[in-house]
Design a protein around this motif. Structure first.
Motif, PDB file in Angstrom:
ATOM      1  N   MET A   1       8.533  45.380  -4.489  1.00 13.21           N
ATOM      2  CA  MET A   1       8.590  45.579  -3.038  1.00 13.21           C
ATOM      3  C   MET A   1       7.284  46.197  -2.591  1.00 13.21           C
ATOM      4  O   MET A   1       6.894  47.247  -3.087  1.00 13.21           O
ATOM      5  N   SER A   2       6.612  45.551  -1.650  1.00 10.21           N
ATOM      6  CA  SER A   2       5.415  46.176  -1.112  1.00 10.21           C
ATOM      7  C   SER A   2       5.428  46.085   0.405  1.00 10.21           C
ATOM      8  O   SER A   2       5.940  45.135   0.977  1.00 10.21           O
ATOM      9  N   ALA A   3       4.863  47.114   1.012  1.00 11.62           N
ATOM     10  CA  ALA A   3       4.772  47.175   2.464  1.00 11.62           C
ATOM     11  C   ALA A   3       6.141  47.001   3.118  1.00 11.62           C
ATOM     12  O   ALA A   3       6.280  46.297   4.109  1.00 11.62           O
ATOM     13  N   CYS A   4       7.149  47.630   2.511  1.00 11.63           N
ATOM     14  CA  CYS A   4       8.460  47.684   3.146  1.00 11.63           C
ATOM     15  C   CYS A   4       8.678  49.105   3.641  1.00 11.63           C
ATOM     16  O   CYS A   4       7.751  49.895   3.643  1.00 11.63           O
ATOM     17  N   THR A   5       9.887  49.426   4.030  1.00 13.37           N
ATOM     18  CA  THR A   5      10.071  50.767   4.599  1.00 13.37           C
ATOM     19  C   THR A   5      10.731  51.722   3.608  1.00 13.37           C
ATOM     20  O   THR A   5      11.433  52.647   3.984  1.00 13.37           O
ATOM     21  N   VAL A   6      10.489  51.484   2.339  1.00 16.35           N
ATOM     22  CA  VAL A   6      11.007  52.380   1.308  1.00 16.35           C
ATOM     23  C   VAL A   6      10.132  53.631   1.268  1.00 16.35           C
ATOM     24  O   VAL A   6       8.923  53.559   1.484  1.00 16.35           O
ATOM     25  N   THR A   7      10.756  54.767   0.996  1.00 16.22           N
ATOM     26  CA  THR A   7       9.984  56.012   0.912  1.00 16.22           C
ATOM     27  C   THR A   7       9.975  56.541  -0.523  1.00 16.22           C
ATOM     28  O   THR A   7      10.719  56.060  -1.375  1.00 16.22           O
ATOM     29  N   MET A   8       9.136  57.543  -0.749  1.00 16.08           N
ATOM     30  CA  MET A   8       9.045  58.147  -2.083  1.00 16.08           C
ATOM     31  C   MET A   8      10.391  58.726  -2.510  1.00 16.08           C
ATOM     32  O   MET A   8      10.775  58.656  -3.672  1.00 16.08           O
ATOM     33  N   ASN A   9      11.084  59.306  -1.562  1.00 15.98           N
ATOM     34  CA  ASN A   9      12.395  59.862  -1.882  1.00 15.98           C
ATOM     35  C   ASN A   9      13.344  58.798  -2.379  1.00 15.98           C
ATOM     36  O   ASN A   9      14.106  59.008  -3.319  1.00 15.98           O
ATOM     37  N   GLY A  10      13.282  57.660  -1.729  1.00 16.88           N
ATOM     38  CA  GLY A  10      14.130  56.566  -2.173  1.00 16.88           C
ATOM     39  C   GLY A  10      13.814  56.184  -3.602  1.00 16.88           C
ATOM     40  O   GLY A  10      14.710  55.937  -4.411  1.00 16.88           O
TER      41      GLY A  10
END
Lengths: 567, 195
Positions: free
Chosen positions: A523-532
């Motif tokens: 997954m790149s340039a999605c809205t996932v965060t480090m916490n996820g």
């Protein structure tokens, strides 16, 4: 009969008197070729695991981080042939930074002591240095076949050491690598008494090789079946090579445009006339329509024609096709346009695979093929089951027609080159197009979607694409729900690549159970965060540690945020 | 990141927004220039992407009617292997850089020179280069009167064998039809203007 003796045989190979069933079992298993089947075989019971373990000579590792070389050699002591894949596929498109990993050296060092009789090494998307190639050349005296596809880190100097020291080489296949081309001198490094080559592919190296050396090499390698030359080889030189090696079954021509005299042209035609064993033809850089007819007699048995480096126009292409009645696989550039594809539809009834590459691979360019070419092919080529189609416009109706004509698609990859482009006639999203694909093509294993897509398209995929194994998504979807639908609905999903989509932590974490059985998630340039990501790592210890087990391949999850990659 | 656009409900409005042309126009929904705008409205483009599309859309606002399709650089898109992409780029550079060498003669000069027309982007650069090469000055160009203010006039022989005054036709047309250059001097040059 076998059950009593089977119990005895669980003692293992230490017994000097090998119980009969072991040998029989190993012999029988030797006929099981597919690596997936071999994996299944090894899961049946301990005996079968053992038989597979001792008899396996070829191993395929789809993700080089899924298992360490030490564990590999411990399990399979008799390997002669290794296929390794490294970086994620998106590295082909410059989305993975350099020095990411997937270096072959650590593997080679382990192999040098555990598999001194190693014969074949096939690498895809691995980093290979010249030092590694030198190490390889000196460590394996029986080495026969080297295939490097989409690798990087080496130069032609590395090839020179292979040519110099691998006395038993039968195959050298260098395809589309990030190679540092320091010149063509490597080819001259094959010793004068070296004659075992059967496969030589240097099509993607640009430097000129010594034609003299090449001609002598081709002449003395009587078993040469595959020769793919690079664009420095001229038509006149090609003719000479062909007359030395009429037994070729796969030919990659060099440059196909040179000012030939009438005599030279006649000789070229004659040379092709004598090459009726060809089933694969490629190369044809700068193909001049003047000389294409020389090819015609050699096309009579062609099953695979790769014109993806030849900018042919529709007229000359349409004249060439009827000479290839047995064609099953065709790769072309979109310079042939829809008209050229109409000719495909009418001339190639046996066609199973069509790939159309863009001559101008940029967003917002012009020309190329449209939906009507796609439909035209599908009308005439009912056996089509694999397509890779780069276009600048598409419609839902056209795709629906295509899959209605060709319901047996296993690989459906359509790339509308302008991101988020809707149906150009109705201006609606392309949801229905891919909906019709997954509804109609029940055998679908690989899908790449493009154009303007909402979550609906992913609902369709999750609901219908029950055999889907690989999915590529870019600039699509409206919310987490899209990715969730796919993860929940596609039981056979193994590889998922996503870029520039509005999928976040909820979507990522919804796949925890699915990831167990997958090979990789990108997954790149999605809205996932480090916490996820941290949460995911916590919930999936096996994936994090990379610990292999009999039952599952550890998953590689790669999430890129703002260019920072976390493995 | 909040810009998750929901296309389901807004689709029609979005569609008209994407169109090139005056508001209220019905057709021409298949104008290619919608694409860069669509990219801008997308969820989370790469920063390179949004920069590119911003400048593209600015350009488009300027000349709505006739904006040609703008080429946008998107990292890793379309998904073509770098090897393949590079081989076509180099091909283009090769053909573009093949060089159009033409002879240049100057009345009164003892020998000719050769220049590569591909090196210049337009007439001003070419004329400046000629001035430097032969150490003279060319006058001011005007459509009506040709070159004023100097006794030299740059001319060229075209595909049909006719001698033409440099500067009358668009640059691209010129470099594709120019076979040789001649810097005419004096009265002979005047003759061209009157013709």
């Amino acid at each position: 009969m076998a059950s009593k003796k089977k119990r005895n045989s669980t003692e293992g190979k230490e017994n000097l008197v090998s119980p009969f069933p072991d040998e029989v079992l190993e012999c029988v298993l030797g006929f099981v070729m597919s690596h997936r089947d071999r994996s299944s075989v090894s899961l049946v019971c301990k005996d079968w695991y053992s038989a597979d373990r001792w008899s396996r000579t070829h191993v395929f590792i789809g993700n080089c981080y899924s298992v360490s070389p030490e564990i590999l050699v411990r399990r399979f002591p008799n390997i002669r042939s290794v296929t390794l894949k490294g970086k994620p596929r998106f590295s082909d498109f410059n989305l993975v930074p350099a020095n990411w990993g997937a270096d072959i050296q650590s593997w080679l060092e382990v192999f040098a002591s555990a598999y001194p009789h190693l014969e074949e090494l096939r690498l895809k998307r691995m980093t290979v240095t010249d030092e590694s190639l030198e190490f390889l050349a000196h460590s394996f005296p029986n080495f026969k076949a080297l295939a490097l596809v989409s690798c990087d880190g080496f130069s032609t100097d590395g090839l020179a050491t292979i040519a110099t020291y691998c006395k038993n080489l039968t195959e050298l296949d260098i395809l589309e690598n990030g190679i540092e081309d320091l010149g063509g001198g490597w080819l001259s490094c094959f010793p004068e008494n070296f004659s075992s080559l059967e496969i030589l592919n240097f099509a993607n190296l640009n430097s000129e090789v010594s034609f003299d050396a090449l001609e002598r090499l081709v002449t003395r390698c009587r078993s040469l079946k595959v020769l793919k030359a690079n664009k420095s080889v001229t038509l006149e030189q090609l003719q000479r090579l062909l007359s030395r090696a009429p037994q070729l079954v796969e030919l990659g021509s060099g440059s196909f445009s040179q000012d030939l005299t009438f005599q030279q042209y006649a000789e070229l035609k004659n040379a092709f006339n004598n090459c009726r064993n060809l089933h694969t033809l490629s190369g044809l850089w700068e193909a001049s329509s003047l000389y294409l007819p020389a090819l015609y007699p050699a096309c009579v048995n062609l099953t695979f024609l790769n014109l993806s480096y030849a900018s042919l126009q529709s007229a000359e292409f349409a004249k060439l096709l009827p000479n290839c009645p047995l064609l099953r696989r065709l790769w072309v550039l979109d310079t042939v346009e829809d008209k050229g594809l109409e000719a495909v539809g009418s001339s190639c009834p046996l066609l199973e695979e069509l790939r159309v590459f863009p001559a101008e691979p940029v967003v917002g360019g012009g020309g190329g093929v449209t939906e009507s070419g796609f439909v035209a092919v599908s009308r005439g080529c009912r056996k089509l089951h694999y397509t890779l189609y780069f276009c600048r416009q598409m419609t839902n109706a056209a795709v629906a027609t295509v899959v209605q004509n060709c319901p047996d698609f296993t690989h459906f990859r359509v790339c509308i080159m302008n991101p988020c482009q809707p149906d150009h006639l109705t201006n609606e999203p392309m949801d229905e197009a891919f909906g019709s694909v997954v509804k109609t093509c029940t055998k679908l294993r690989r899908l790449a979607v493009s154009g303007l897509l909402t979550d609906l398209s992913f609902e369709y995929i999750g609901r219908y694409a029950k055999n889907l194994e690989t999915l590529s998504v870019a600039f699509a979807g409206s919310s987490d729900r899209g990715m969730q639908c796919v993860l929940e609905g596609c039981p056979k999903l193994r590889k998922l690549e996503i870029r520039d989509c509005p999928f976040g932590n909820v979507a990522l974490l919804s796949g925890l159970e699915r990831y167990e059985s997958m090979r990789s998630l990108w997954m790149s340039a999605c809205t996932v965060t480090m916490n996820g990501c941290r949460l995911l790592a916590r919930e999936m210890p096996r994936a994090k540690k990379g610990c292999p087990s009999l039952r599952s391949h550890p998953l590689r999850i790669i999430i890129s945020m703002h260019g920072r990659l976390s493995r | 990141m909040e810009s998750t656009v929901t296309y389901k409900s807004d689709l029609n409005l979005k569609a008209t927004e994407l169109r090139l042309g005056l508001p209220g126009a019905d057709d021409s929904d298949n104008e290619k220039p919608t694409t860069p705008v669509a990219v801008r409205n997308n969820k989370r483009p790469f920063s390179e992407l949004s920069d590119e599309s911003k400048s593209v859309s600015d350009a488009k606002d300027g000349d709505r009617e006739t904006a040609p399709v703008a080429k946008v650089q998107v990292v890793g898109w379309p998904p073509i292997r770098s090897y393949r992409k590079n081989s076509f780029q180099s091909k283009k550079i090769e053909t573009e850089g093949a060089g159009i060498y033409v002879k240049v003669s100057m009345d009164g000069a003892p020998y000719l020179r050769k220049i590569d027309l591909k090196l210049y982007k337009g007439y001003p650069e070419l004329l400046k280069a000629l001035e430097e090469m032969f150490k003279f000055t060319i006058g001011e160009y005007s459509e009506r009167e040709g070159y004023n203010g100097s006794e030299y006039e740059p001319t060229y022989e075209d595909k049909d064998g006719d001698w033409m005054l440099v500067g009358d036709v668009p640059w691209d047309m010129f470099i594709s039809s120019c076979k040789r250059l001649r810097i005419m001097k004096g009265s002979e040059a005047r003759g061209l203007d009157c013709a």
